[in-house]
Design an enzyme around this catalytic site. Sequence first.
Site, PDB file in Angstrom:
ATOM      1  N   ASP A  43      -5.955  -1.241   5.956  1.00  0.00           N
ATOM      2  CA  ASP A  43      -5.692  -2.214   4.972  1.00  0.00           C
ATOM      3  C   ASP A  43      -5.924  -3.531   5.537  1.00  0.00           C
ATOM      4  O   ASP A  43      -5.326  -4.783   5.209  1.00  0.00           O
ATOM      5  CB  ASP A  43      -4.201  -2.236   4.617  1.00  0.00           C
ATOM      6  N   ASP A  96      -0.817  -0.742   6.495  1.00  0.00           N
ATOM      7  CA  ASP A  96      -0.788  -0.184   7.830  1.00  0.00           C
ATOM      8  C   ASP A  96      -1.644  -0.852   8.988  1.00  0.00           C
ATOM      9  O   ASP A  96      -1.511  -0.546  10.193  1.00  0.00           O
ATOM     10  CB  ASP A  96      -1.150   1.508   7.954  1.00  0.00           C
ATOM     11  N   ASP A 121       0.906  -1.227  -0.061  1.00  0.00           N
ATOM     12  CA  ASP A 121       0.100  -0.096   0.037  1.00  0.00           C
ATOM     13  C   ASP A 121       1.041   1.357  -0.085  1.00  0.00           C
ATOM     14  O   ASP A 121       1.853   1.295   0.681  1.00  0.00           O
ATOM     15  CB  ASP A 121      -0.853   0.052   1.251  1.00  0.00           C
ATOM     16  N   LYS A 122       0.625   2.246  -0.877  1.00  0.00           N
ATOM     17  CA  LYS A 122       1.495   3.209  -1.061  1.00  0.00           C
ATOM     18  C   LYS A 122       1.603   4.144   0.325  1.00  0.00           C
ATOM     19  O   LYS A 122       2.753   4.173   0.923  1.00  0.00           O
ATOM     20  CB  LYS A 122       1.108   4.355  -2.177  1.00  0.00           C
ATOM     21  N   THR A 123       0.397   4.856   0.724  1.00  0.00           N
ATOM     22  CA  THR A 123       0.418   5.843   1.652  1.00  0.00           C
ATOM     23  C   THR A 123       0.601   5.247   2.983  1.00  0.00           C
ATOM     24  O   THR A 123       0.139   4.281   3.384  1.00  0.00           O
ATOM     25  CB  THR A 123      -0.938   6.428   1.926  1.00  0.00           C
ATOM     26  N   LYS A 153      -9.573  -3.130  -2.358  1.00  0.00           N
ATOM     27  CA  LYS A 153      -8.055  -3.580  -2.324  1.00  0.00           C
ATOM     28  C   LYS A 153      -8.041  -5.124  -2.056  1.00  0.00           C
ATOM     29  O   LYS A 153      -7.239  -5.702  -2.786  1.00  0.00           O
ATOM     30  CB  LYS A 153      -7.414  -2.883  -0.944  1.00  0.00           C
ATOM     31  N   THR A 163      -2.624   1.850  -4.643  1.00  0.00           N
ATOM     32  CA  THR A 163      -3.053   3.324  -3.712  1.00  0.00           C
ATOM     33  C   THR A 163      -4.297   3.693  -4.504  1.00  0.00           C
ATOM     34  O   THR A 163      -4.860   3.328  -5.660  1.00  0.00           O
ATOM     35  CB  THR A 163      -1.956   4.163  -4.353  1.00  0.00           C
ATOM     36  N   GLY A 164      -4.815   4.550  -3.671  1.00  0.00           N
ATOM     37  CA  GLY A 164      -6.176   5.098  -4.144  1.00  0.00           C
ATOM     38  C   GLY A 164      -5.983   6.534  -4.773  1.00  0.00           C
ATOM     39  O   GLY A 164      -6.937   6.929  -5.106  1.00  0.00           O
TER      40      GLY A 164
END
Length: 689
Positions: free
Chosen positions: A583, A579, A387-389, A560, A532-533
């Site tokens: 997620d 995180d 997950d990016k963020t 996701k 990512t969103g």
Amino acid sequence: MHEHSEHAGHSDQAMQGAAPEHGSDRSGHDGSHMGGGHAGHGGGRHEGHSVADFRRRFWVSLGLTVPVILLSLGLPFLGDRRIVEVAGADSILLALSTAIYVYGGLPFLKGLVREAGARRPGMMTLVAVAITVAYVYSTATVFGLEGMPFFWELATLVDIMLLGHWIEMRSVGQASKALESLARLMPSQAHRRDADGGTSDVDLEQLQPGDVVVVRPGEKIPADGDVLEGSTSVDESMLTGESVPVSKSQGERVIGGSVNGEGSIAVTVARTGAESFLSQVIDLVRETQESKSKTQDLADRAAMWLTIVALGGGAITFAVWLALGESLTYAMERSVTVMVIACPHALGLAIPLVVAISTALGAGNGLLVRDRMAFENARLIDAVIFDKTGTLTLARFGVEDVVPVGDLSREQILSLAGSIEELSEHPIARAIPDAAPHKSEVQDFKAIPGKGAQGRVDGDQIAVVSPGYLSEEGIRAPAGAEDISSGGRTVVFVLKNQVAVGMISLSDVVRPESAEAVRRLKEMGVEPIMLTGDNSAVAERVARQLGIERFFAQVLPADKATTVQRIRSEGKVVAMVGDGVNDAPPLATADVGIAIGAGTDVAVETADIVLVRSDPRDVATVISLARSTYGKMRQNLAWATGYNVIAIPLAAGVLAGAGVVLSPAVGGVLMSASTVIVAINARMLRLRT
């Protein structure tokens, strides 16, 4: 979807190693509790016995063995002669051997009772049967049964078995000392601030959330909490594996058990007891070491069947040699040797010791394994979805570029903008004052709702505004504005007296470690994938920066898990890294769910593995450790089973015609040697990580 074990609700008893005994002396533990209570270790065959107990029984039995050997008949090269001839030698031998059988053999006799009660015959049953047969037969010869007693074989066999168990328990105990080391991290008392402003020393059990404690330089922080006053650096290496001290100032979280550096701080207690970070770490390490994996189940089944084979083989060996015309003594000796040499000590130790060492290694490097099965599957991972963020990025904006328009320098533009944004409450705006080299006093500050902020600096009207403000005011955007805002960056314009003097682009800050994490995975043959969103422009920019070829953008939270399942449907073994909160569905859907720990929030229920340091590079470490651990398990199983394939026929006497005959004591030596080899091989895991 794989199953996840439940970890909610840590019992008070589970925390006895961490909190209640802060002032107690742990020096005498000697690792015995760790080794004695280790699940999966032969069904708890050491229950009720410590390392010190086996050591004491060994030395006492060894001392009694010396006169037994001096008085025994049938020693190699001596035949019917004794080393020392005394009157009543047989009676003395019986008395000494009885003491050795009862005192030295007690752990094995107790183990036989436990295994019989559980209807799971194991290695303790084998040892108990072997020494009992040897003792009863030898005793019978003293009272008139024809044959040669082998009291000396009985005594040396007990010695060897005690020594082997002592070494085994000590090895497991040392491998599990991570728990004791963690438990010792907590101080015994805390300096709690009283209502009048003074301090009083109290036991940790008396601390409550909301209390304020004072931590002086060099002291251990007594509980999880937030810095109320002061600033310092904190050594969290024993908790997170991070060797560099971490700076802490007002409002920042500190972890109980970490060591305060050079500054004196006041901390508001947030978590105590079983809710603390350290307590959760200890629980997770203990649960992992006590959990059984597929490989362990295989080893346990093999050990049980080997025990049955050994008992049956011993009986068959006895019957065959009698049928071939050999003496009762010879047949009995062959039978006892088969049972001794077939003891599956190495097989029983092969997996638990590797598990203990790998878990301790992981915990020492900030990797907390919650699910052993998933950890074993980590060796098969060929795709990691990030997950990016908050995982590849820090989930906060930072200044990426500053473009002057006119005569002002980059530093001057940042200083002007930072002076204004210092007073702004907008979360994105906080990145600008953090990057500003210095800031000036601002007068007549005013927020422009949805557009920015403005104020007067050194007599000039300074504004930091969005592109929408320029359009609304009819101000032309400077040349290059489109370039600086490409890739999904956020751009703000700095105006001086309503004239644009500079542009500042901001973006989600990529973790410094992320690029190396991606590189390591590629070197291991694992495909990194980003989820990512954010829009495609942002995703493409971050992916290009990190060297990720495949990414999924504009993925809604609800989708996701579907995306993870899509990757799995390609035949890949997939790990999801997130995180652990937002997620949760994809973490649960993946073959292996890996959560970024983010400080003290380590009890992420949906994750199989928690990265305490929030470092994406640790994903590669997880895979590497899983591969090394599985390799050691296979090596140990191969040695333990292969050893018995060769040793049992030799013990039965298949090469007796060639002069190769093993005594029970020699069989015990070989059995113990195989156990030590397995233990040493497991410890070699430390050299590969």
